[in-house]
Write a protein that holds these residues in place. Sequence first.
Motif, short mmCIF file in Angstrom:
data_model
loop_
_atom_site.label_atom_id
_atom_site.label_comp_id
_atom_site.label_asym_id
_atom_site.label_seq_id
_atom_site.Cartn_x
_atom_site.Cartn_y
_atom_site.Cartn_z
N HIS A 122 -14.50 1.62 -2.35
CA HIS A 122 -13.63 2.43 -3.20
C HIS A 122 -12.91 1.54 -4.22
O HIS A 122 -13.01 0.33 -4.19
N TYR A 123 -12.18 2.20 -5.09
CA TYR A 123 -11.35 1.50 -6.07
C TYR A 123 -9.99 1.18 -5.45
O TYR A 123 -9.58 1.79 -4.47
N VAL A 124 -9.29 0.22 -6.08
CA VAL A 124 -7.89 -0.05 -5.75
C VAL A 124 -7.10 0.10 -7.05
O VAL A 124 -7.45 -0.50 -8.08
N TYR A 165 -0.70 0.79 -14.99
CA TYR A 165 -1.68 0.87 -13.90
C TYR A 165 -2.96 0.18 -14.31
O TYR A 165 -3.27 0.05 -15.50
N ALA A 166 -3.69 -0.25 -13.30
CA ALA A 166 -5.02 -0.83 -13.48
C ALA A 166 -5.81 -0.50 -12.23
O ALA A 166 -5.27 -0.47 -11.12
N TYR A 167 -7.09 -0.23 -12.41
CA TYR A 167 -7.99 0.00 -11.28
C TYR A 167 -8.95 -1.18 -11.20
O TYR A 167 -9.53 -1.57 -12.21
N HIS A 203 -9.60 6.20 -3.99
CA HIS A 203 -8.92 4.90 -4.08
C HIS A 203 -7.68 4.85 -3.21
O HIS A 203 -7.20 5.88 -2.74
N VAL A 204 -7.24 3.63 -2.99
CA VAL A 204 -5.91 3.40 -2.44
C VAL A 204 -5.09 2.80 -3.57
O VAL A 204 -5.64 2.23 -4.51
N HIS A 237 0.86 -1.18 0.00
CA HIS A 237 0.00 0.00 0.00
C HIS A 237 0.89 1.22 0.00
O HIS A 237 1.80 1.34 0.82
N SER A 238 0.65 2.14 -0.92
CA SER A 238 1.55 3.29 -1.03
C SER A 238 0.84 4.63 -1.10
O SER A 238 1.49 5.66 -0.96
#
Length: 168
Positions: free
Chosen positions: A143-145, A132-134, A94-95, A9-10
Amino acid sequence: MFPRPNARHSQIAYVTNDLDRALAIWRDEFDVPAFHVFTNDMPGLESSQPFQLKIALANVGGTEIEVIEPLHGTAPLHAEPLPADGSFAMCFHHVAMRITGTLADYEAHMASLDTDAHRVVWTGRFADLMRYAYTDERTTLGHYVEHVWFDDEFYEQLASAIPVYPAR
């Protein structure tokens, strides 16, 4: 999805319809005096959805804070939680899970996801420097990741522009 090799997690990300006002809140109420601000209009950026964003980044206590303003009616994934009447809002969005290592490590991470349970709703790339991908986790997490990978040198260049608090 979270306990994966090379994934951590960033980032915590918010969307807003007024970036200047949102950054004033971060400055005045949360003691984050400055952000690195830019638009994503880089040549070579490819995406499954057309979008233009104004993005602000700050590193606070080792976690990146991202504040995003969708521009010109683009980026429906980011604009969707914002009020239709245009009244000011800043909403959690998102995270991000940063995948370290090689591009093959990112591809292995993405291949390890059960995409029936964790539907991929947006993907993109910047040359061979970023992917990247959500995934849409709104029904379970709210929420999204974002799953994101950077080439090490490209990430170091980006990170060097991001203010860090407390200052090192």
